[in-house]
Motif scaffolding. Structure first.
Motif, mmCIF file in Angstrom:
data_model
loop_
_atom_site.group_PDB
_atom_site.id
_atom_site.type_symbol
_atom_site.label_atom_id
_atom_site.label_comp_id
_atom_site.label_asym_id
_atom_site.label_seq_id
_atom_site.Cartn_x
_atom_site.Cartn_y
_atom_site.Cartn_z
ATOM 1 N N GLU A 645 13.188 -44.395 22.376
ATOM 2 C CA GLU A 645 13.688 -45.764 22.175
ATOM 3 C C GLU A 645 14.390 -45.873 20.824
ATOM 4 N N ASP A 646 13.808 -45.240 19.808
ATOM 5 C CA ASP A 646 14.386 -45.317 18.456
ATOM 6 C C ASP A 646 15.740 -44.627 18.368
ATOM 7 N N VAL A 647 15.949 -43.613 19.207
ATOM 8 C CA VAL A 647 17.219 -42.872 19.142
ATOM 9 C C VAL A 647 18.106 -43.205 20.346
ATOM 10 N N ASP A 648 17.959 -44.412 20.879
ATOM 11 C CA ASP A 648 18.756 -44.740 22.070
ATOM 12 C C ASP A 648 20.255 -44.801 21.775
ATOM 13 N N TYR A 649 20.628 -44.829 20.472
ATOM 14 C CA TYR A 649 22.054 -44.781 20.142
ATOM 15 C C TYR A 649 22.656 -43.427 20.516
ATOM 16 N N LEU A 1304 31.985 -32.053 23.382
ATOM 17 C CA LEU A 1304 30.708 -32.764 23.539
ATOM 18 C C LEU A 1304 30.829 -34.181 22.997
ATOM 19 N N GLN A 1305 31.554 -34.326 21.894
ATOM 20 C CA GLN A 1305 31.760 -35.667 21.329
ATOM 21 C C GLN A 1305 32.658 -36.505 22.235
ATOM 22 N N TRP A 1306 33.659 -35.852 22.835
ATOM 23 C CA TRP A 1306 34.545 -36.589 23.758
ATOM 24 C C TRP A 1306 33.757 -37.125 24.946
ATOM 25 N N PHE A 1307 32.798 -36.325 25.404
ATOM 26 C CA PHE A 1307 31.950 -36.756 26.525
ATOM 27 C C PHE A 1307 30.905 -37.775 26.072
ATOM 28 N N GLN A 1308 30.763 -37.991 24.767
ATOM 29 C CA GLN A 1308 29.734 -38.841 24.170
ATOM 30 C C GLN A 1308 28.326 -38.307 24.409
ATOM 31 N N ILE A 1309 28.240 -36.990 24.601
ATOM 32 C CA ILE A 1309 26.919 -36.340 24.670
ATOM 33 C C ILE A 1309 26.356 -36.252 23.257
#
Length: 1598
Positions: A645-649, A1304-1309
Motif C-alpha cells: 500500500e505504501d509503495v502503490d505509486y 521499462l520506464q516507457w511501460f511504466q513498470i
C-alpha cells in the motif's frame, strides 16, 4: 431436549438484579446455576437500540468477554438462542491475531454482539481497531479473574482515555468474587478492589431463599483415603524415575529452530529437558496417589504422548532423549505389569463403593493426565466388576488456544468434549472426570455427586467445583489423604469466607457505593510503566503497554524471516544497579536480530523488579520500532500488504478488479476482448479521385534453385516475371523488411517496393480497379465472406490490390478485360491451338479440381496414346472405364499441366515437419506428373501469371500488416523514449526475414512447457534406465566409500554366531584377504583432509549484451517476433525473447528496489518485486500501450480468418453485435444481397431483420474465432504479459541494458523519474551501518578472496554476504538477505543472456529447462560446498549447521559431482516445503547468490566482473548441461518405467499461500502410494511431489 420454562421467563430475583444493573455499572454476584447469563441477555436486549444501527454509520457494539475458548462457545450458543441480534465468537485458534483492520471492521459491521476471550478484545482495543466509545455494553464473565495483569483489568484501565459520557456500560458476572486464597481480614478490601476495577458496585439478591431452588446447596463432606502401600515394586520404579531425572538434568536439549541464544539465563525460554522432567514428575505423582494399576496406565499414556511429540521434532538429539524416556517408561510399565500378573482385573483396581442412586457424577482432578488415567481405571472397573456396571465413565480436558497450535487438533479436542457432554445428557455416560475446563461456566446437567479427587487449591476452585452440584439432594465430596493435616483448617477458612460474603453482600447491595474518580486514579489508573499511545490518520488511538510490549517485540522478530531451521528472537541482557538509597534496581537491555533496521541496543529504565525491567526495555523498543516505521500506527509489525500500500505509486496502472477462482487477472485463464490495432498507413487509405495515390509494388522472386523439370521450370519463370501486383493507397508506407513466403514449388522472396509511384486517378478508373480487386477475391480466391460488405466508411484495412506490368505500372488492359472470369467450353470438333492453350488456365470438367496451368502442349502424346500404367490401354480406355466418358478425338494432343495450389497459407514452409515420408512430402507440395485431355477441360481467359501470383496475396498482405504494426510500435517507442531510428531515418534497408526449415521443425516438435499439460503426457514412454544407486534422501549415504557391493559383502561372523556355518567362515576369510589397492586408496582418502577447490583459470566468453549500446535500435522482424504468440503457429514466436526479457526484468527490478529502498528487508523487497514483475502488472502495462490488439494470437487461415482489404462487416452491425455480446457465429446466419455487399449500403429492411435475429440469438460461445471480423480479438492476460517481456528482450538485444531499462520506464513498470544511469552505475550504498572493523569477524577474508580470485575494496560487502540472520555479534553490517535477493537476479540474468547468445540450436523449451537447471538453489548449494564457501558462513544456529554438515558430507562422498540426478531428486528448502523432506539447506545457495551481489556492488556495479568470476566457478556445469539439457522432475517421473504417475487437483492449504498437490505412483509393480508436494504455486508443488516420488522409487530399487 425441551428447555425448562424458567429458561425463558425471568425469576423474581433476576428481574430485581436486572433493574438495578440497567441503571449503573454492576458486578452481579450469584451462585452457580442461578441464571447470571440470562440477566446479561435481558440487559443486552434493553440496550440494543445502540447496536441496531450499522457500525459504519455510528452504530455501537456489545462485547461479551470470557476467559476460555469453551466459555466463548457456550455463551455464543446461549446468546443466539435468546436474542434477535447477530452474534459471533472469536478465539485464538481462529488466527485472529493475524487479522487485518479491514477484516475486523467487516466482523463489526456484520455482528452486533461479539463474544471473545478478553485478551482478543484487549488486542483489538490496543491496536485501535475499535475504541471504547464504539462499545455500548461490556460484559465480563467470570469477572473475579480481573486481578494483576489479567486482560480484563487491562481493558478497564483503558477507560482512563475514554471520556466518562462515552464509556460503555459495564456488567461483571461472578459466582465467587475471589480469584485466589485470601485472609478473612482482607475480604472487604478485595471485593472493593474488584468494584474499583469494574467502575461499579456488587449487586446481590436480597435473600438466598428465592435462589436455593435454582442454585447449588449440596451436602458437603470430606472423605479420607489411605495412599497406596509402599510396595517394593513402587520403590524400584521410583528409583528408575529419579535416575532418569538426574540424567535429564545434565542433558542440554536444544529447542527446534533455536539459534544460539545470547540472552542472559533468566530470560531464556524453558528448556525441553524441563518439559520432559514434568512428564517424569507427573508419573511419580500418579504412582504415589494411584498405586501400581493407575501408575501403569499413566506410564502408557505418557509413552503415547512422547511418541506423538517425537513426530514433530527435527532435532536428532531431542529424538534420542525422547527415545530414552520411552524406554524408561516401557521398563516401568513392564515392572508394574509383572507385579500385577496373576490378579483378576477387578482385584488390581483399588475399590471404593459409590452410592448408587440415580447417578450423575463429576470428578474434578488437577492434571490432564490424571483425568485420562482415572478414566481408564473406572472403565476397566465397569468391564470387570458387576458391582460397577452402572458406572459409565468419560473424561474432559481443556485445550490450548495458542494460535500457533494445530487448528485441527483444537477442533478435534473441542468436538470430543462436546460429544462427552452429549453422552452425559442422553445417559450414555454418568461420570465425567474433568480438569477445570468445566469448573467455570460450561453447562453440565444437574449432578448428584461432585468429587474433588485432588484438593481444591483455592477458594475460587472450591466454590466453582461445588457449584456444579445442582441437584436438590447433591453431595459434594472432597477426597483427603489420611496423612494430610493441612487441608482441614484451609477448608474451615473456605466455609468462613462463604459465610462472610453472604453477610457482606446478601441484602446489602444498596449500602455499597460506586468507586470515586479519585479511587480510580489511585487504584486502577496508575502504571509503573507509562503506556505508549499513537493516534493514526483515522483518529484511532493505539496503545502498547508494559504487559503487551514483550509479546509485540517477539511477534515483530518472528516476522523478520524464519526458516525451517532458525527462529529469530531478541537478545535480553540484565544489569543490576544500586540506587543512592541502597535499593537494588534492575535494568534490561534488548537487541533485535540483525535482519531488523533497528541496529542499536535498547535500554529499559531501572526498575525494582526483573519483570518490570524487561517490560520497560520492550516498551522502549516498541517506541523505537514505531519511530523508524517498523511498526504501523496500529502498533503492529509492518506486513507485506501494508508495504505494498505504501509503495502503490510503483503501480500506476494497477486496477483493483474482481478475482474469480477460475480466472485470476494476469493468468492464462483470464481471457478478454480487445480492440484490434491496424497499421496506420493502411487505415483510411482507400484510393480517392484527384488525390495523390501511392503504388507499393509487391516484388516476388523465387529464391529456390532453377528446376530441371519442365513443369516446375514454367512456374519458376512465371514467378520470376516482374509483372504482378501492387497495393494502391492514399498513404505512404515505411521501408519494410523483405520476407519469405512458401509455395508448393519452393521459397519465394517478397520485397515491397514502397511508395514506388505517386499518381492521381479519376473516379471511373478507381471504380474499374475496385471491380478487378473484388473479382480477384471472389473468383480467383473466393474468400470474401457472405456477411461482409464494401467498407464505404474507409476505415481499417482500406486499400486496393491492383495488377502491374513488367514496368511496374498499372496494367489497365488486364483491368478492363477482366470484369468477370467465365469458363470457356472446348469447341467441337476440338482444335488445340498454341495461342489458346500455351500457359492457359484449365480445369477438368468431369471432376471438382484445382485450376491448372498448361506447362506444355504434348506434340508426341495423344488421347489414344498408351496409358502410363498397364491397367488401361490408352487415355481413351481409361476415361471410358473410369469416368464413363467418350473421347471423340483420339488424335488430340495431351496437355502437360501443373496445379495451382488452393492452400493459401504460404507463411510456413510446406512439408517442414521432420520424419515425413516421400509420398507425404509430395502430397504436401502437390508435386504430381499430370496430363489432361483438352476435350475434357474448360479454359479461362485470364492470365495464369496473375492467377498464380494472386494466391500469394493473403499471405503477403498478412505479413505486411504484421511488419507495419511492428514498425508502428517501434516508431512510437522511438518518439517517446528516443530508442532506435526515428521515422524520418528509416530509409535504410531492414534485415531480411528468413526462416530455415530446421527452426520450424524445432518449434513444431516442441512440447508445451506449461506443467498443467504434464497430465496429458503418456504414462509409458520410452523408458530410462531403472533408478538405482544410493538413496539421495539419506544424506549420509556412503556409496563411494567401499569397493564392493552389498551382495558381495560377507556376514559378520561374530554378530551372527547362531546362523554361521563353516562355508561362511571360509568365504569371510577369502573376502577379507583379497584386499585391493583400491581399498587402500579409499581408506587413505577418508583419512586425509579434503581440500576445497579454488576458482579455475578458464577462458571467459564475452556476453555481447553487456557491451551493447543504443544505436539503430530493434528491427521490424524482432518486434514482429515479440508480437507473435506461440499459439498462432507462425514460423517464429515470442518464447525465446520472453525468457531473455523475463531475466532482465527480474535483474533490473531487483537492482532498482535495492537502490530505492535501502532499509527494506529482503521479504518486503521480494513482495514488491513479485507484484512488479507479476503477470498481472505486466498485463496492465501492455494493455495501457494497446499491445493486446497488436499481438498475433490466432493461426493464419486465409479461407476462414483473412479479411479482404476494403471489405468488412458493416460498421453498424459490428456495434450491434458487440453491444449485445452475441457470439459472432451469428454472422453466418445473416442474409445480405450481392448489391448491398458491393455497395456497402444496407437497406432498412436488412438492418431490421438483422436486429431481430440478434435479439433472438441464443447459440454459440462468445469466443468463436470470428471476433476479428468485429475488429476485436480474445487474448489471455498472460499472453499480453509474455509479449511485454519479449519486447523487453528485443530492446535489450538491440539497445543494451540501458535501452531496455528505458523501455521499462516507457511501460511504466519502473517509475519514469528514476535516473536509469545512476541505478546501473551509481555509487552503491556503503554496507557499513555500525562502528567496527569487518575483519574482526573474518580472519579468513584473504583466504576467501584468493580462492574466488577477487579482492574486495570494501570488506563490509564480504562480511554482509556471509552473515546469517542468527549471527547477532555482527552489528557492523546487515545480514546477507538483501545481497542474496540481488545476487539471485544477477546470476539469473547473466546465465540467461549467455544461453540466449550461444545456444540458438535449442528449442524455447530446452532453453527454459537449461536456464532452470543452471539457476536454482540446488546447483548453487553444490557449488558453494565445492568451493568451501560454507566454511565461511557466520551463523549461530546449531540445527542449521547440522543440516549443512549432512549435505556437505553427502557431496564430499559424491566427490562434488553435480549432475541432473541431483536436480530431480534433491528437494531444496523453500518456505512452502515441509522440513522433514528438505535435503538442501537454502542457506548454501543463499551465500553463493549473496557473494555475487557483494562482488557486483563492490566492483562498482560491474556485471562483467561478476560474470568473469561466476562463469569460471560454473563453467563445468554450463558446458555439461548445455550439451545434454536436464529434464524437469515431472517429465523424469513420466519417463520412469512402471511408475504410472497420476497427479490429483491442487489444494490450497489453510494459510492460502501454500499449494499442495497429491500424486499417486505405482511401486513394486502393483502397490499404489500417495505422495504430497508443496509449493507457492501448482507448478512448484507438482515439481516437489515428483521429486518425492523419484526418491521413493530410487529407495525401492536399491
Amino acid at each position: 431436549m425441551v428447555q425448562p420454562i424458567e429458561e425463558f421467563s425471568a425469576r423474581p430475583y433476576q428481574i430485581d438484579l436486572y433493574e438495578r444493573a440497567v441503571q449503573y455499572n454492576s458486578i452481579i454476584y450469584l451462585p452457580t446455576g442461578a441464571g447470571k447469563t440470562y440477566i446479561a441477555v435481558m440487559i443486552i436486549k434493553k440496550l440494543s437500540g445502540d447496536v441496531i444501527k450499522p457500525y459504519s454509520v455510528g452504530g455501537k457494539r456489545t462485547i461479551f468477554a470470557v476467559n476460555t475458548v469453551a466459555l466463548a462457545d457456550q455463551q455464543l450458543r446461549y446468546l443466539q438462542r435468546h436474542t434477535y441480534l447477530n452474534c459471533s465468537s472469536y478465539t485464538g485458534e481462529m488466527q485472529v491475531d493475524y487479522w487485518s483492520r479491514d477484516k475486523w471492521l467487516q466482523e463489526l459491521e456484520d455482528n452486533q454482539v461479539l463474544v471473545m476471550t478478553s485478551q482478543i478484545f484487549l488486542d483489538i482495543l490496543n491496536h485501535g481497531y475499535i475504541s471504547l466509545s464504539q462499545v455500548n455494553l461490556m460484559i465480563f464473565d467470570e469477572c473475579h479473574r480481573a486481578v494483576n495483569d489479567h486482560p480484563m483489568r487491562l481493558i478497564m484501565q483503558r477507560f482512563k482515555d475514554c471520556p466518562k459520557d462515552q464509556q460503555p456500560r459495564v456488567l461483571g458476572l461472578t459466582a465467587t468474587l475471589l480469584n485466589g486464597n485470601i485472609k478473612v481480614a482482607k475480604l472487604d478490601e478485595t471485593i472493593t478492589d474488584l468494584e474499583t476495577t469494574f467502575h461499579g458496585k456488587i449487586i446481590a439478591v436480597e435473600s438466598l431463599i428465592g435462589v436455593r431452588g435454582y442454585a447449588t446447596n449440596p451436602i458437603e463432606s470430606m472423605v479420607r483415603f489411605s495412599p497406596p502401600l509402599r510396595l517394593t515394586v513402587l520403590e524400584s520404579t521410583m528409583a528408575r524415575l529419579i535416575q532418569a531425572r538426574e540424567i535429564l538434568k545434565v542433558v542440554e536439549i536444544k529447542i527446534d529452530h533455536e539459534m544460539i541464544n545470547k540472552s542472559d539465563n533468566v530470560f531464556k525460554p524453558k528448556s525441553k529437558s524441563n518439559k520432559f522432567q514434568n512428564v517424569l514428575s507427573d508419573l511419580e505423582e500418579h504412582l504415589k496417589v494411584m498405586g501400581i494399576y493407575g501408575g501403569s496406565k499413566a506410564a502408557l499414556l505418557h509413552t503415547i504422548q512422547l511418541e506423538y511429540i517425537k513426530k514433530s521434532i527435527n532435532n536428532q538429539e531431542t529424538v534420542f532423549v525422547i527415545d530414552y524416556l520411552i524406554t524408561v517408561l516401557t521398563s516401568i510399565r513392564k515392572i508394574l505389569e509383572d507385579e500385577m500378573e496373576g490378579y483378576e482385573p477387578n482385584e488390581q483396581i483399588m475399590k471404593e463403593k459409590l452410592d448408587s442412586q440415580r447417578f450423575c457424577c463429576l470428578v474434578f482432578v488437577q492434571r490432564r493426565f490424571t483425568a485420562k488415567v482415572l478414566y481408564h481405571v473406572l472403565r476397566n472397573l465397569h468391564n470387570t466388576n458387576e458391582n460397577y456396571k452402572f458406572l459409565l465413565a468419560e473424561f474432559m480436558v481443556g485445550f490450548s488456544a495458542n494460535p500457533h497450535d494445530s487448528a485441527r487438533e483444537s477442533l478435534c479436542q473441542r468436538k470430543w468434549n462436546k460429544e462427552v457432554l452429549h453422552k452425559l445428557k442422553n445417559g450414555q455416560a454418568n461420570c465425567i472426570i474433568a480438569t477445570d475446563v468445566i469448573e467455570e461456566g460450561v453447562d453440565v446437567p444437574d449432578c448428584t455427586l461432585v468429587v474433588r479427587y485432588n484438593l481444591p487449591m483455592d477458594i475460587r476452585s472450591y466454590i466453582q467445583s461445588k457449584g456444579r452440584a445442582r441437584h436438590a439432594t447433591s453431595k459434594y465430596i472432597i477426597l483427603v489423604p489420611s496423612n494430610d493435616d493441612q487441608f482441614a483448617p484451609k477448608y474451615a477458612t473456605f466455609k468462613l469466607i462463604e459465610q462472610k460474603l453472604e453477610q457482606f453482600l446478601i441484602g446489602k447491595s444498596q449500602f455499597r457505593t460506586e468507586p470515586t474518580p479519585e479511587t480510580l486514579d489511585q487504584e486502577l489508573y496508575t502504571n509503573e510503566i507509562e503506556p505508549y499511545a499513537v493516534t493514526n490518520t483515522n483518529n484511532e488511538i493505539s496503545v502498547v503497554t508494559g504487559t503487551s510490549a514483550i509479546s509485540l517485540v517477539n511477534r515483530y522478530c518472528s516476522t523478520l524471516g524464519n526458516s525451517h531451521f532458525v527462529s529469530l528472537t531478541p537478545t535480553w541482557k540484565l544489569k543490576k544497579l544500586c540506587s543512592d538509597t541502597g535499593d537494588l534496581k534492575f535494568q534490561v537491555s534488548l537487541q533485535v536480530p540483525i535482519l531488523s533496521p533497528l541496529k542499536q541496543i535498547i535500554l529499559g529504565d531501572p526498575m525494582p523488579s526483573i519483570k518490570l525491567a524487561k517490560r520497560s526495555a520492550a516498551l522502549n523498543c516498541c517506541k523505537e520500532l514505531h519511530h523508524i516505521g517498523e511498526l504501523t500506527d496500529n502498533l503492529l509489525p509492518v506486513t507485506v500488504d501494508l508495504i505494498l500500500e505504501d509503495v502503490d505509486y510503483l503501480f500506476p496502472l494497477w486496477i483493483d478488479e474482481e478475482k474469480t477462482p477460475l480466472s485470476q487477472p494476469g493468468t492464462e485463464a483470464r481471457k478478454r476482448l480487445h480492440e484490434l490495432v491496424y497499421p496506420e498507413c493502411l487505415f483510411s487509405a482507400f484510393p480517392m479521385p484527384d488525390q495523390d495515390l501511392y503504388l507499393h509494388i509487391l516484388n516476388i522472386k523465387p529464391i529456390y534453385s532453377v528446376p530441371q523439370d519442365n513443369r516446375r521450370l514454367v512456374f519458376y519463370n512465371i514467378l520470376s516475371d516482374c509483372t504482378g501486383y501492387a497495393i494502391l493507397s492514399t498513404k505512404r508506407m515505411p521501408q519494410l523488411s523483405a520476407f519469405s513466403i512458401f509455395l508448393n514449388v519452393g521459397e519465394v522472396n517478397v520485397n515491397v517496393e514502397v511508395n514506388h509511384t505517386k499518381l492521381q486517378l479519376t473516379a471511373d478508373e478507381i471504380g474499374k480497379l475496385r471491380c478487378f480487386h473484388t473479382m480477384i477475391f471472389t473468383e480467383v480466391m473466393p474468400i470474401i465472406k457472405p456477411f461482409m460488405v464494401f467498407d464505404k466508411d474507409n476505415l481499417d484495412n482500406s486499400f486496393l490490390i491492383v495488377p502491374v506490368d513488367h514496368k511496374w505500372e498499372i496494367n489497365w488492359e488486364t483491368v478492363k478485360s477482366n470484369h468477370k472470369i467465365e469458363p470457356i467450353k472446348p469447341e467441337k470438333p476440338i482444335c488445340v491451338r498454341n495461342v489458346d492453350y500455351e500457359l492457359a488456365l484449365v480445369r477438368p470438367s468431369y471432376r471438382s479440381a484445382n485450376v491448372y496451368i498448361v506447362t506444355q502442349i504434348c506434340e508426341d502424346r495423344f488421347a489414344e496414346s498408351s496409358f502410363p500404367t498397364l491397367d488401361y490401354y490408352s487415355y481413351v480406355h481409361y476415361f471410358k472405364s473410369k469416368h464413363d466418358l467418350l473421347i471423340e478425338e483420339g488424335r488430340q494432343p495431351l496437355l502437360e499441366v501443373k496445379a495451382i495450389s488452393t492452400k493459401l497459407n504460404c507463411i510456413r514452409p510446406r512439408g517442414s515437419s521432420a520424419g515425413l515420408s516421400k509420398r507425404k512430402r509430395a502430397d504436401l507440395s502437390e508435386d504430381f506428373e499430370e496430363h489432361l485431355v483438352p476435350e475434357l477441360c474448360v479454359r479461362f481467359e485470364f492470365s495464369s501469371l496473375y492467377w498464380l501470383k494472386a494466391t500469394t496475396l493473403p499471405s503477403i498482405i498478412h505479413r505486411i500488416s504484421q511488419l507495419l504494426i511492428a514498425d508502428q510500435l517501434r516508431v512510437t517507442i522511438e518518439a517517446d523514449v528516443k530508442l532506435g531510428l526515428a521515422k524520418s531515418d528509416a530509409r535504410q534497408k531492414w534485415k531480411d526475414f528468413r526462416v530455415s526449415e530446421n527452426t520450424v521443425n524445432i518449434a513444431d516438435n516442441e512440447p508445451s512447457l506449461d506443467t498443467s499439460s504434464d497430465d496429458l503426457l503418456p504414462e509409458t514412454v520410452q523408458s530410462r534406465p531403472e533408478l538405482t544407486g544410493p538413496e539421495f534422501d539419506v544424506l549420509d549415504s556412503e556409496s563411494k566409500l567401499y569397493s564392493w557391493t552389498k551382495s558381495q559383502e560377507p556376514q559378520d561372523i561374530e554378530r551372527n554366531i547362531d546362523e554361521i556355518q563353516l562355508i561362511d567362515i571360509d568365504y569371510y576369510e577369502r573376502f577379507m584377504s583379497s584386499s585391493s589397492q583400491e581399498d587402500s586408496d579409499i581408506l587413505r582418502n577418508n583419512i586425509k583432509a579434503r581440500n576445497h577447490m579454488s576458482k579455475p583459470d578458464v577462458q571467459v566468453p564475452k556476453i555481447k549484451l553487456l557491451y551493447q549500446t543504443t544505436q539503430n535500435g530493434p528491427d521490424q522482424v524482432s518486434i514482429m517476433e515479440a508480437l507473435t504468440a506461440k499459439m498462432s503457429h507462425d514460423v517464429m514466436n515470442l518464447e525465446i525473447l520472453e525468457t531473455l526479457g523475463d531475466s532482465f526484468l527480474k535483474f533490473f527490478t531487483s537492482l532498482f528496489l535495492t537502490d530505492t529502498f535501502p532499509t527494506f528487508p529482503e521479504g518486503h523487497l521480494t513482495s514488491i518485486k513479485g507484484k512488479i514483475i507479476g503477470n498481472r502488472n505486466l498485463y496492465y502495462a501492455g494493455f495501457n500501450k494497446k499491445l493486446p490488439g497488436m499481438i498475433k494470437v490466432e493461426e493464419f487461415t486465409p479461407t476462414s480468418n483473412f479479411i479482404v482489404p476494403a471489405y468488412s462487416v458493416h460498421r453498424k452491425l459490428q456495434g450491434i453485435l458487440l453491444r449485445a455480446e452475441v457470439s459472432p457465429n451469428i454472422l453466418y446466419n445473416l442474409r445480405i444481397s450481392k448489391e448491398e455487399q458491393l455497395s456497402g449500403y444496407l437497406n432498412s429492411n436488412t438492418i431490421e431483420e438483422i436486429q431481430d435475429k440478434v435479439c433472438g440469438w441464443e447459440g454459440g460461445d462468445a469466443q468463436s474465432g470470428l471476433e476479428h471480423f468485429l475488429c476485436v480479438q480474445t487474448v489471455s492476460d498472460k499472453t499480453v504479459a509474455d509479449c511485454v517481456e519479449a519486447l523487453i528482450g528485443v530492446y535489450l538485444q538491440s539497445t543494451g541494458i540501458e535501452g531496455a531499462a528505458k523501455l521499462l520506464q516507457w511501460f511504466q513498470i519502473i517509475p519514469c523519474e528514476i535516473p536509469v544511469e545512476s541505478i546501473l552505475g551509481g555509487e552503491p550504498k556503503n554496507p557499513l551501518i555500525g562502528d567496527g572493523n569487518p575483519n574482526m569477524h573474518m580472519a579468513w577474508a584473504s583466504t576467501l578472496e584468493e580462492r574466488i580470485g577477487y579482492k574486495f575494496q570494501n570488506r563490509g560487502f564480504l562480511l554482509q554476504a556471509f552473515s546469517h540472520s542468527s549471527y547477532s555479534p555482527n552489528v557492523i553490517t546487515a545480514s546477507y538477505e538483501r545481497l542474496e535477493f540481488l545476487g539471485d537476479a544477477i546470476l539469473d540474468f547473466l546465465i540467461t543472456a549467455y544461453i540466449f547468445e550461444n545456444f540458438d540450436n535449442l528449442s524455447p523449451g530446452q532453453l527454459t529447462d537449461l536456464r532452470s537447471a543452471l539457476v536454482n538453489n540446488i546447483i548453487f548449494a553444490c557449488l558453494a560446498v565445492r568451493y568451501g564457501l560454507h566454511t565461511y558462513l557466520l551463523a549461530y544456529s546449531p540445527l542449521l549447521i547440522d543440516m549443512v554438515d549432512k549435505f556437505v558430507a553427502f557431496q564430499e562422498q559424491r566427490e562434488h559431482a553435480i549432475d541432473d540426478e541431483l536436480l530431480y531428486v534433491l528437494l531444496e528448502e523453500t518456505r512452502h516445503s515441509m522440513a522433514e523432506f528438505v535435503s538442501v539447506p537454502k542457506v548454501l545457495g543463499d551465500i553463493f547468490e549473496a557473494l555475487a551481489g557483494a562482488i557486483y556492488l563492490d566492483s562498482g556495479k560491474s556485471l562483467t566482473k561478476v560474470w568473469e568470476i561466476f562463469y569460471a566457478l560454473m563453467h563445468r556445469e554450463i558446458d555439461t548441461f548445455s550439451k545434454n539439457v536436464p529434464k524437469q522432475p515431472v517429465r523424469m517421473l513420466y519417463e520412469t518405467q512402471g511408475a504410472h504417475p497420476k497427479f490429483f487437483p491442487a489444494i490450497a492449504l489453510d494459510n492460502k499461500d501454500t499449494i499442495m498437490v497429491p500424486l499417486e505412483i505405482t511401486i513394486c509393480g502393483n502397490k499404489k502410494k500417495i505422495i504430497h508436494g508443496f509449493g507457492s504455486n501448482t507448478k512448484e508443488a507438482k515439481c516437489a511431489a515428483a521429486k518425492q516420488a523419484l526418491k521413493e522409487l530410487r529407495r525401492r530399487n536399491m
